[in-house]
Write a protein that holds these residues in place. Structure first.
Motif, short mmCIF file in Angstrom:
data_model
loop_
_atom_site.label_atom_id
_atom_site.label_comp_id
_atom_site.label_asym_id
_atom_site.label_seq_id
_atom_site.Cartn_x
_atom_site.Cartn_y
_atom_site.Cartn_z
N UNK A 170 104.46 50.09 92.78
CA UNK A 170 103.89 48.62 93.48
C UNK A 170 102.49 48.89 94.44
N UNK A 171 102.86 50.04 95.07
CA UNK A 171 101.67 50.37 96.08
C UNK A 171 100.72 51.13 95.53
N UNK A 172 101.00 51.86 94.14
CA UNK A 172 99.93 52.27 93.60
C UNK A 172 98.93 51.27 92.94
N UNK A 173 99.60 50.04 92.72
CA UNK A 173 98.74 48.99 91.95
C UNK A 173 98.20 48.23 93.21
N UNK A 174 98.70 48.30 94.50
CA UNK A 174 97.94 47.72 95.73
C UNK A 174 96.81 48.57 95.92
N UNK A 175 96.87 49.92 96.03
CA UNK A 175 95.66 50.71 95.93
C UNK A 175 94.40 50.26 95.02
N UNK A 176 94.82 50.16 93.62
CA UNK A 176 93.84 49.67 92.67
C UNK A 176 93.10 48.30 92.99
N UNK A 389 108.32 32.42 89.37
CA UNK A 389 107.36 32.63 90.29
C UNK A 389 106.38 33.64 89.72
N UNK A 390 106.75 34.64 89.01
CA UNK A 390 106.13 35.71 88.20
C UNK A 390 105.27 34.96 87.19
N UNK A 391 105.77 34.01 86.44
CA UNK A 391 105.15 33.35 85.18
C UNK A 391 104.10 32.56 85.90
N UNK A 392 103.98 32.13 87.24
CA UNK A 392 102.95 31.30 87.55
C UNK A 392 101.94 32.17 88.23
N UNK A 393 102.14 33.31 88.81
CA UNK A 393 101.31 34.12 89.42
C UNK A 393 99.96 34.54 88.89
N UNK A 436 101.22 41.26 91.36
CA UNK A 436 101.91 42.47 91.56
C UNK A 436 103.29 42.32 92.30
N UNK A 437 103.11 41.59 93.40
CA UNK A 437 104.46 41.68 94.10
C UNK A 437 105.44 40.77 93.19
#
Length: 464
Positions: A170-176, A389-393, A436-437
């Motif tokens: 997750x943090x790797x995705x945030x970095x990108x 929630x993830x389907x709406x993100x 991502x979250x």
């Protein structure tokens, strides 16, 4: 005379340089790590887990020791010494008195006379009327409890390892995502400089873009710090000694996709925590059974053979030489049935004590049962809510991207100001981070279902 030494020095220096380069090459070598790797590395990389396994292996020996009580006990020995021969009849309480044999002495003497003895004593308890079986059952219950301690610790460490891996990804995705935000800010800065030169935008926009770029860089550095700390925690859990920058994580698609709906049917009796308390109940029941059978009789078979020598004969004549010779031999065998007649009061007290302990463990197991039932229900509910929630993100992030692209064109055309553009930029950043979250929370909820049910395969089977 100096040339061979000079050549040797050169060769040594070259060898040292090659060794240094090899070490640096190995140090910078990348290692790919998957979640399946984490599960196996946790088991082999945690010294505490090895300690639990060794303790369990040691506890297993108690079963063999309990069974070994069926084996006869044969004791042999030889002794020699000097002692007086002042004997006296009567009874004394054993413990502090060394026994002597022979007739009553006519008078007290200070003569020191040698004596020898060689003996063999056999004791066998073939029948314990259930006491040996209870001891074996108790030892088996102790071994099962010790094994459940290891299983529970391994399960918890694997859960921690997967959770750390998810956080790293997750943090790797945030970095990108934050790097993309820095890139967008950099493009805006360059555009503002060009527009300011042309007189289409005020120079203040350039200063604001510079401030925004510094803020975006600081946020990414903070995320990088969290990322490095989480990778180091994962290394601690798995025993990896690599540097954080030398690790490559293969299961990065978790934050980009959603898992299939898991099967939440079935119970949670496979949960290692539940099995631990089950083993504790079994051990308490075995302890109670051992106490209950402790008042039963025992049947012992004994056999004894010994030879003795004395430096004094029956008439009182002292002959020290005979003291070193085995002149008399005796042997015998028999049965003994023993029963602790006056132990019933003590045994009854212990029975009440262990019944209370057993009831306490049963109540604790009932509480764990209740907790796990609610934990499964809560995890399943969280999974469903997080999935919605993830389907709406993605809808939000796509809309934010289109909005930002439109604002960017409008800014170039002078239709919107810097503030409106940056609002759209941060809405896009927040939407990408939220997506991502949201995906991560679905995977975490799936992991929680697997943890509550004691089946991590519910999670790992979803990996591709």
């Amino acid at each position: 005379m100096t040339m061979p030494y000079f050549r040797t020095s050169i060769l040594a220096a070259v060898a040292a340089a090659i060794g240094l380069l090899s070490g640096l090459s190995a140090l910078g070598q990348k290692q790919t790590v998957s979640i399946h790797d984490v599960l196996s590395l946790v088991e082999s990389g945690q010294p505490q887990l090895r300690a639990y396994k060794d303790q369990s292996a040691a506890t297993a020996a108690n079963i063999d020791l309990a069974r070994n009580t069926l084996v006869p006990n044969l004791t042999g020995g030889y002794q020699a010494g000097y002692a007086t021969d002042n004997n006296i009849t009567g009874m004394s309480y054993p413990g502090l008195l060394m026994p002597i044999s022979g007739p009553v002495a006519a008078h007290s003497s200070n003569n020191i006379i040698p004596g020898t003895a060689l003996a063999a004593y056999l004791q066998w308890t073939p029948l314990t009327f259930g006491q040996r079986a209870a001891a074996i059952e108790k030892a088996a219950a102790q071994f099962k409890l010790s094994g459940s301690v290891y299983d529970n610790a391994l399960f918890q460490q694997r859960y921690a390892g997967i959770l750390a891996y998810l956080t790293v990804v997750y943090l790797q995705k945030l970095l990108a995502t934050e790097q993309a935000n820095i890139d967008r800010t950099g493009i805006g800065l360059r555009q503002s400089l060009e527009l300011a030169k042309q007189g289409l935008r005020p120079g203040l926009d350039t200063v604001q873009f510079q401030s925004l770029l510094a803020l975006a860089t600081m946020e990414r550095l903070n995320t990088q710090r969290l990322y490095t700390a989480e990778v180091l925690e994962l290394c601690r859990l798995t025993g990896l000694s690599n540097r954080p920058e030398d690790l490559v994580f293969s299961d990065t698609s978790l934050v980009l996709r959603l898992p299939a709906t898991p099967d939440t049917s079935g119970g949670y009796t496979q949960n290692p925590g539940y099995q631990y308390y089950q083993a504790q109940v079994a051990l308490s029941a075995a302890n109670l059974k051992e106490i209950q059978r402790g008042w039963r009789p025992k049947l012992d078979v004994w056999a004894n053979a010994y030879s003795r020598g004395s430096g004094i004969d029956p008439t009182g004549v002292v002959d020290n030489a005979n003291g070193w010779m085995l002149s008399r031999t005796n042997y015998g065998a028999g049965l003994q049935l023993s029963f602790p007649i006056l132990q019933f009061s003590r045994v009854n007290i212990q029975k009440r004590q262990y019944r209370n302990l057993l009831q306490a463990d049963q109540d604790q197991l009932a509480q764990v049962d209740l907790n796990l039932r609610r934990q499964v229900e809560t995890a399943a509910s969280n999974y469903q809510q997080n999935l919605l929630i993830a389907r709406e993100a993605p809808v939000q992030s796509k809309s934010a991207l289109l909005s930002y692209q439109g604002l960017e064109l409008s800014y170039k055309s002078g239709l919107v100001d810097f503030t409106r553009l940056t609002q759209g930029q941060y809405q896009l950043l927040n939407a990408e981070m939220a997506e991502a979250d949201a995906n991560l929370q679905v995977w975490r909820a799936l992991l929680e279902i697997g943890v509550a049910k004691g089946n991590l395969n519910l999670f790992t089977d979803q990996l591709k």
